[in-house]
Scaffold this active site. Structure first.
Site, PDB file in Angstrom:
ATOM      1  N   ASP A 336     -12.589 -14.071  -0.756  1.00 58.39           N
ATOM      2  CA  ASP A 336     -11.307 -14.111  -0.039  1.00 58.39           C
ATOM      3  C   ASP A 336     -10.828 -12.711   0.323  1.00 58.39           C
ATOM      4  O   ASP A 336     -11.201 -11.718  -0.293  1.00 58.39           O
ATOM      5  CB  ASP A 336     -10.251 -14.793  -0.916  1.00 58.39           C
ATOM      6  CG  ASP A 336     -10.074 -14.068  -2.240  1.00 58.39           C
ATOM      7  OD1 ASP A 336     -11.101 -13.680  -2.833  1.00 58.39           O
ATOM      8  OD2 ASP A 336      -8.933 -13.856  -2.659  1.00 58.39           O
ATOM      9  N   GLU A 337      -9.972 -12.675   1.331  1.00 61.37           N
ATOM     10  CA  GLU A 337      -9.148 -11.508   1.660  1.00 61.37           C
ATOM     11  C   GLU A 337      -9.943 -10.199   1.783  1.00 61.37           C
ATOM     12  O   GLU A 337      -9.588  -9.194   1.180  1.00 61.37           O
ATOM     13  CB  GLU A 337      -8.039 -11.362   0.604  1.00 61.37           C
ATOM     14  CG  GLU A 337      -7.115 -12.560   0.581  1.00 61.37           C
ATOM     15  CD  GLU A 337      -5.973 -12.439  -0.419  1.00 61.37           C
ATOM     16  OE1 GLU A 337      -4.858 -12.800  -0.044  1.00 61.37           O
ATOM     17  OE2 GLU A 337      -6.215 -11.990  -1.561  1.00 61.37           O
ATOM     18  N   VAL A 338     -10.994 -10.241   2.561  1.00 57.20           N
ATOM     19  CA  VAL A 338     -11.719  -9.001   2.858  1.00 57.20           C
ATOM     20  C   VAL A 338     -11.093  -8.449   4.145  1.00 57.20           C
ATOM     21  O   VAL A 338     -11.204  -9.079   5.190  1.00 57.20           O
ATOM     22  CB  VAL A 338     -13.214  -9.298   3.100  1.00 57.20           C
ATOM     23  CG1 VAL A 338     -13.965  -8.018   3.423  1.00 57.20           C
ATOM     24  CG2 VAL A 338     -13.811  -9.992   1.886  1.00 57.20           C
TER      25      VAL A 338
END
Ligand code: ACM
Length: 699
Positions: A336-338
């Site tokens: 997630d959330e790269v």
């Protein structure tokens, strides 16, 4: 996981009181819901999660010293251990000196346990958890096709124990039960704030009581790497500041969970959320180091370099080591959330993308995930990741965990991936249990899916992210609300009566406390710390009416980091005020029939008067404690709200229309009090709002 994206309350009415039914209606629904109501009008069961089928019959099995258990059928060491645990809890609940070992003699047995089939060597998502439980005056019988079903049935048996004027007893019942979804999880983030192993074990006990079966252990993030690695020791030495689980503790916890019918899925979040790894091994990063453990929360830039062969060699060896430690067939890789900032800034990564014809960072992450999936396959693991991993190039056997919306769950299964729902189950948003309860993995977004796609929805997971919890308050942030999610995932979709859910949730509180959970004790201890020497009662009365805001509000209010102590009122107060709910219930009864609810009106008046007068008593606390100063405006708000509520009651009882001036003043008071103060909400705002609306509506 940064968890910075708000989980909105979209689609679910949050208006307090909206769901509260009158006592009469609740009784009717409960009777409908529990079959055979005519037979046992005075027997009320509190089972949570509610079983698929229950008939409450006439009669009670009286519990006394003669109670003996006998096991037959397939033997499994987990069953002996479970029976000993159950008998131990029964001893604690009843005080009866029960023999803790099963009886070898079926003739002596009062409770027969028949396990009809063997267990799996490694518990899987396919394991049969069904059971039948029958109890009558003379004894009981629990039967299941597998040891896991027996474990579930034993929890039901424990929850059935009650008392009457004569003795402790178990009501005569016939229960046929099995879960609606095979994946019913709880995530605990042990990275952002450290959670010692005993905290994990207590939560596993609570999960077992609520028939949850997957513990998702979030073990690495920007703020900490929490597992001992023998191959890469700098991971825990540099990445954890000494707070990590040893391999022995992991093995012990895996066994502890298995004994309770719970699988453990470890999560090592890559390629983003990896600052703690990079502090130890900066050569894995996309941008030059050095790196240090992160203190703040959010979506951060550091990220592994998906173009670097050494990253895959490292992950291959590391996953090989962890695959041995965690026997479950699933392995969570986060994903997630790269934010891709360090990828964009690195010319080597940019030219790799061009050479490989990867048009953007999503393609680059999909390239990384494909390679990761191959590594996991080599170790016999199934990959699972957050919904950002969804991509046309993602191998179809990768399971997708949706946290950004129910539509993403539908997209995942439509594209052929098994899916799990966590959107709507974020406990760190501090929503009431009824909010989570209304969210169904097969809700309206799934309505148009083909049956085959629907079958790919494995279930859901409650998530306890670690920004605003520590090892003191974590249990109070998870329980009892997670039990509402457990019920949504176990019980039938038609089990939806919110009042009845809350009735049973109150019971769950006691049940969990009896099993050693600390979710209730923390509150009083934390208040006492703030109150110093003073008698706690007045402060408790105020705190009972307050609720913490969730992660999104808190993260906006001030600059937080892992070094900020979580020792304020907002960290102590319970996520859901029982006092406010009680008030809302009374108001619903009163307003449903104002002319015939004298008793309810009197009770409301008594509560509001008590809370109003209480401001004087709480002042000394606020004056003597720097930490409580911020509570002063909340105490004032409670005072004013109670005044407004009492005035509204006068209007309603006299059926006299309030003046325009009063209406304007009350409305502006409610608007003011609705806003968070000191990161808390006054929980009685919605019920007072109901009273004010009712007064304003008088013709
Ligand atoms: C997440 O909350 N970032 C999975």
């Amino acid at each position: 996981m940064g968890c910075t994206t708000t989980q909105s309350q979209e689609g679910v009415s949050m208006e307090a009181g909206h769901f509260h039914l009158t006592a009469l209606l609740a009784t009717v629904l409960t009777a409908l819901y529990w079959p055979n109501p005519g037979l046992s009008q005075d027997t009320v069961v509190h089972l949570m999660p509610a079983p698929q089928h229950i008939a409450i019959n006439e009669g009670r099995l009286r519990l006394d010293r003669a109670f003996r258990v006998h096991l037959s059928g397939h033997s499994d060491p987990r069953l002996l251990a479970a029976v000993a645990r159950v008998l131990h809890v029964m001893r604690n609940k009843t005080g009866i000196p029960l023999a803790l070992l099963p009886s070898p003699d079926p003739e002596q047995s009062v409770f027969e346990i028949q396990c009809e089939g063997p267990g799996e060597k490694i518990q899987s998502v396919r394991s049969d958890e069904s059971y039948t439980l029958e109890v009558n005056n003379r004894g009981g019988r629990l039967a299941a096709p597998s040891p896991i079903g027996i474990l579930r049935g034993l929890e039901t048996f424990l929850q059935l124990i009650d008392m009457d004027s004569e003795s402790f007893y178990v009501p005569a019942v016939k229960i046929e039960d099995r879960p609606r979804f095979p994946w019913r999880g709880l995530l605990i983030d042990a990275s952002r704030h450290w959670q010692p192993v005993e905290v994990i074990h207590r939560n596993l006990d609570a999960m077992a009581a609520m028939k949850m079966n997957v513990f998702h252990w979030h073990l690495s993030d920007d703020q900490g790497f929490r597992v001992e690695s023998r191959l890469f020791p700098k991971l825990h030495q540099i990445g954890s500041e000494g707070d990590y689980y040893t391999q022995d503790e992991i093995r012990e916890t895996v066994a502890y969970a298995r004994n309770r019918g719970i699988r453990i899925v470890p999560e090592f979040d890559v390629p983003g959320h990896t600052t703690a790894w990079l502090a130890a091994y900066p050569e894995l990063a996309s941008a030059p180091g050095p790196y240090a453990i992160e203190r703040s929360w959010g979506v951060l830039d550091p990220c592994m370099d998906p173009t670097n062969k050494k990253v895959y060699a490292f992950l291959d060896a590391f996953i090989g080591e962890m695959a041995e430690l965690f026997p479950d067939e699933y392995f969570h890789v986060g994903g997630d959330e790269v934010n891709g900032k360090h990828w964009n800034a690195n010319p080597r990564i940019r030219s790799f993308k061009a050479r490989q014809k990867l048009k953007d960072n999503r393609d680059l992450q999909a390239y990384f995930n494909r390679r990761l999936a191959r590594i996991l396959e080599k170790y016999g693991k199934k990959m699972i990741g957050w919904d950002e991993v969804l991509h046309p190039n993602l191998p179809k056997n990768v399971t997708v965990q949706s946290w950004r919306g129910q539509a993403s769950l539908a997209d995942s299964v439509r594209e052929g991936h098994p899916g799990i729902l966590s959107y709507g189950y974020y406990l760190d948003q501090m929503q009431p249990a009824e909010f989570h309860y209304a969210i169904d993995p097969l809700g309206k977004e799934a309505a148009n899916l083909r049956d085959a796609d629907k079958n790919q929805i494995l279930g859901g997971e409650a998530c306890m992210w670690g920004e605003f919890i520590n090892s003191d308050n974590i249990e109070s942030r998870i329980w009892p609300r997670a039990a509402a999610i457990a019920e949504r995932l176990w019980s039938s979709a038609e089990t939806r009566d919110v009042s009845d859910m809350y009735r049973r949730l109150d019971y769950v509180n006691h049940e969990l406390t009896a099993r050693g959970l600390m979710h209730r004790c923390h509150y009083l201890e934390a208040l006492q710390r703030m109150a110093g020497e003073l008698d706690l009662d007045p402060l408790t009365k105020l705190a009972d009416l307050l609720q913490p805001t969730g992660l999104s509000v808190r993260a906006r209010t001030r600059k937080y980091s892992s070094l900020v102590p979580l020792n304020r009122m907002v960290d102590a107060v319970m996520p859901e005020s029982e006092a406010a709910r009680h008030l809302a219930d009374l108001i619903d009864i009163a307003l449903a029939n104002p002319l015939r609810s004298k008793d309810a009106f009197q009770k409301i008046r008594a509560l509001l008067t008590d809370w109003r007068d209480h401001r004087v008593q709480v002042k000394p606390f606020i004056e003597q404690s720097f930490i409580l100063r911020e509570v002063d405006p909340l105490s004032d708000a409670v005072f004013e709200l109670c005044m407004a509520g009492l005035e509204a009651l006068d209007y309603i009882e006299a059926q006299r229309k309030p003046t325009e001036a009063w209406q304007t003043k009350a409305t502006s008071l409610l608007e003011r009090c609705e806003k968070p103060q000191a990161e808390m909400l006054v929980a009685i705002v919605p019920p007072i709002q109901e009273l004010v609306h009712a007064a304003n509506a008088i013709p």
